[in-house]
Motif scaffolding. Structure first.
Motif, short mmCIF file in Angstrom:
data_model
loop_
_atom_site.label_atom_id
_atom_site.label_comp_id
_atom_site.label_asym_id
_atom_site.label_seq_id
_atom_site.Cartn_x
_atom_site.Cartn_y
_atom_site.Cartn_z
N ALA A 81 0.92 6.91 7.22
CA ALA A 81 1.14 7.97 6.55
C ALA A 81 0.21 7.37 5.28
O ALA A 81 -0.37 8.65 3.92
CB ALA A 81 2.71 7.71 6.37
N SER A 82 0.75 6.22 4.65
CA SER A 82 -0.55 5.93 3.19
C SER A 82 -1.77 6.32 3.44
O SER A 82 -2.22 6.12 2.58
CB SER A 82 0.66 4.05 3.28
N LEU A 83 -2.16 5.06 5.05
CA LEU A 83 -3.84 5.97 5.62
C LEU A 83 -3.75 7.38 4.82
O LEU A 83 -4.92 7.53 4.73
CB LEU A 83 -3.46 4.85 6.70
N ALA A 84 -3.42 8.11 6.02
CA ALA A 84 -3.90 9.42 6.19
C ALA A 84 -3.89 9.99 4.32
O ALA A 84 -4.06 11.41 4.40
CB ALA A 84 -2.36 10.06 6.58
N LEU A 85 -2.41 8.73 3.29
CA LEU A 85 -2.50 10.05 2.16
C LEU A 85 -3.58 9.65 1.27
O LEU A 85 -4.35 10.17 -0.08
CB LEU A 85 -1.72 9.56 1.56
N GLY A 86 -4.60 8.89 1.76
CA GLY A 86 -6.40 8.44 1.21
C GLY A 86 -5.92 6.60 0.70
O GLY A 86 -6.61 6.23 -0.05
N LYS A 122 -6.80 -0.19 2.88
CA LYS A 122 -6.45 -0.73 3.68
C LYS A 122 -5.58 -1.67 3.09
O LYS A 122 -3.88 -2.10 3.31
CB LYS A 122 -7.40 -1.36 4.29
N TRP A 123 -5.73 -2.47 1.92
CA TRP A 123 -4.64 -3.57 0.70
C TRP A 123 -3.37 -2.63 0.22
O TRP A 123 -2.55 -3.12 -0.62
CB TRP A 123 -5.74 -3.87 0.06
N GLU A 124 -4.35 -1.51 -0.56
CA GLU A 124 -2.99 -0.86 -1.42
C GLU A 124 -1.74 -0.64 -0.08
O GLU A 124 -0.46 -0.89 -0.52
CB GLU A 124 -3.29 0.21 -1.76
N VAL A 145 3.58 -1.80 2.87
CA VAL A 145 4.32 -2.91 4.16
C VAL A 145 4.75 -3.92 3.69
O VAL A 145 6.39 -4.14 4.01
CB VAL A 145 3.81 -3.28 5.05
N PHE A 146 4.05 -4.34 2.02
CA PHE A 146 4.73 -5.61 2.03
C PHE A 146 6.36 -6.03 1.12
O PHE A 146 7.14 -5.97 1.44
CB PHE A 146 4.25 -7.07 0.78
#
Length: 292
Positions: free
Chosen positions: A174-179, A182-184, A190-191
């Motif tokens: 979901a985070s990657l899909a929102l743009g 990887k680090w963000e 995740v952390f």
């Protein structure tokens, strides 16, 4: 029908027997723990006093207190965690979030597992060779802290890895899909979710570092040093080594034995308080994750 009933009864009996064995084993472990704690408390409570906790040792450590050993132990725990916890967490994040499945990842994991199985006295010899002699730190809190940090590094890496694996992949997707990058995604999604479980590695590491004798024997521990360390390059007394020395010194046996049990009780109390504080931190961040 009778055959089915007999089979069902047999399964229920087998299940009850298995549960009975598991319950007996679990309660036996808990009972053994309480027996050990009760033994130390009964034997050591008589030696505990404000003078015992706050004074310097005297007369070959058969009199006085253990204050320098308490301070030295806390310094070693702090130094080792400052070194090992960030490195272990970052290494686990790299392994779990960035390294793709394949033989390099398998080799790194295998080496981490092997490192966790190395005897602590080997770490002590390595720390003496590298930190004390080669790098010139001498017998010091810095050398001892770095050695103990290496000792618990595999524990922190593995527990952090498991904590990161427990985070559902849908959060990453979901985070990657929102743009997000990887680090963000790793640092902001995740952390924080995994952090309450990552604290488990910190708890286990503090408990192990607090009670280790062999590594500090070669790198930092002093036999009799009735003063407090003033820098990370100073030697220090430590509770595990202090306990070993007064238990095996052979002088004034009754006084030494009483101090030994008192020292063991103080060490257990320090570990218990550290674990309670770490558990409190884990619960605090766990509630923040749920609220967010």
């Amino acid at each position: 029908m009778n055959v089915e009933n007999r089979l069902a009864n047999k399964k229920r009996r087998s299940q009850k027997i298995a549960f009975g064995i598991f319950s007996f084993t679990s309660y036996s472990v808990v009972a053994l723990l309480f027996v050990i704690l009760a033994f130390i408390v009964v034997k050591g409570i008589g030696a505990i006093s404000w003078e015992f906790i706050s004074e310097m040792p005297k007369n070959g450590m058969t009199e006085g207190g253990i204050f320098p050993a308490i301070v030295g132990t806390l310094c070693l725990v702090l130094a080792s965690m400052i070194f090992a916890f960030p490195i272990g967490v970052l290494a686990a994040i790299y392994l779990n979030e960035y390294v793709k499945a394949g033989w390099p990842k398998k080799i790194i994991k295998q080496m981490t597992n092997n490192l966790a199985g190395v005897p602590s006295i080997v770490f002590g010899l390595f720390g003496m060779s590298l930190f004390v002699n080669k790098l010139g730190f001498g017998d010091s809190i810095l050398a001892g802290g770095l050695t103990l940090g290496l000792l618990v590094l595999p524990v922190i890496i593995r527990t952090t890895e498991e904590a990161l694996k427990s985070v559902d992949d849908t959060f990453r997707q979901a985070s990657l899909a929102l743009g997000a990058s990887k680090w963000e995604t790793t640092s902001k999604i995740v952390f924080p979710i995994a952090f309450p479980n990552i604290i488990t590695g910190l708890i286990l590491s503090i408990g192990r570092v607090s009670g280790e004798t062999a590594p500090i024997l070669f790198t930092v521990a002093a036999y009799f040093l009735p003063k407090l360390p003033t820098s990370i390059f100073d030697q220090a007394m430590a509770l595990p080594y202090h306990l070993y020395v007064i238990s095996t010194s052979g002088t004034n046996i009754e006084a030494s034995r009483s101090m030994a049990y008192g020292t063991a009780l103080i060490l257990i109390i320090i570990v218990l308080i550290s674990n309670l504080l770490a558990n409190g931190l884990r619960k605090y961040y766990g509630k923040k994750v749920k609220m967010n």
